[in-house]
Design a protein around this motif. Structure first.
Motif, PDB file in Angstrom:
ATOM      1  N   ARG A  10       1.711   1.123   6.695  1.00  0.00           N
ATOM      2  CA  ARG A  10       2.031   2.331   5.940  1.00  0.00           C
ATOM      3  C   ARG A  10       1.857   3.563   6.827  1.00  0.00           C
ATOM      4  N   PRO A  11       2.671   4.578   6.627  1.00  0.00           N
ATOM      5  CA  PRO A  11       2.479   5.819   7.380  1.00  0.00           C
ATOM      6  C   PRO A  11       1.106   6.432   7.081  1.00  0.00           C
ATOM      7  N   TYR A  13       0.242   9.467   6.322  1.00  0.00           N
ATOM      8  CA  TYR A  13       0.176  10.330   5.137  1.00  0.00           C
ATOM      9  C   TYR A  13       0.044   9.504   3.858  1.00  0.00           C
ATOM     10  N   GLU A  14       0.669   8.325   3.806  1.00  0.00           N
ATOM     11  CA  GLU A  14       0.548   7.466   2.626  1.00  0.00           C
ATOM     12  C   GLU A  14      -0.857   6.886   2.511  1.00  0.00           C
ATOM     13  N   THR A  51       0.754  16.256   8.650  1.00  0.00           N
ATOM     14  CA  THR A  51       0.579  14.948   8.009  1.00  0.00           C
ATOM     15  C   THR A  51      -0.249  15.101   6.736  1.00  0.00           C
TER      16      THR A  51
END
Length: 91
Positions: A10-11, A13-14, A51
């Motif tokens: 997952r990125p 930020y997620e 972010t």
């Protein structure tokens, strides 16, 4: 407070968004409580402030937090029923 897993697909930020949601749902972050500023959290996690801003923007659009100009971001007041149903969306 938050921990990043760079091996996670997952990125970043997620990951931040998900962890803040979990803290709100679990009651660790209380309603109307001020959360760390974008700059504070970016320094703590040593990542780009953009972010953090993206995670905060999405949390705000989902109703978990709200921003007050020149004051910061705060946990929204939300009823318990919807919070408990949201816990399944995180998992």
């Amino acid at each position: 407070m938050l921990k990043l897993n760079y091996g996670d697909k997952r990125p970043v930020y997620e990951q931040i968004k998900g962890q803040i949601k979990e803290l709100i749902i679990a009651g660790v972050l209380k309603e109307e409580e001020k959360i760390p500023s974008v700059r504070e959290l970016a320094v703590e996690l040593t990542i780009n402030p953009n972010t953090i801003q993206k995670a905060y923007r999405e949390l705000e659009s989902e109703g978990y937090i709200y921003s007050v100009r020149s004051k910061g971001s705060f946990v929204s007041v939300k009823n318990e029923v919807s919070r408990k149903s949201d816990i399944y969306k995180i998992m």
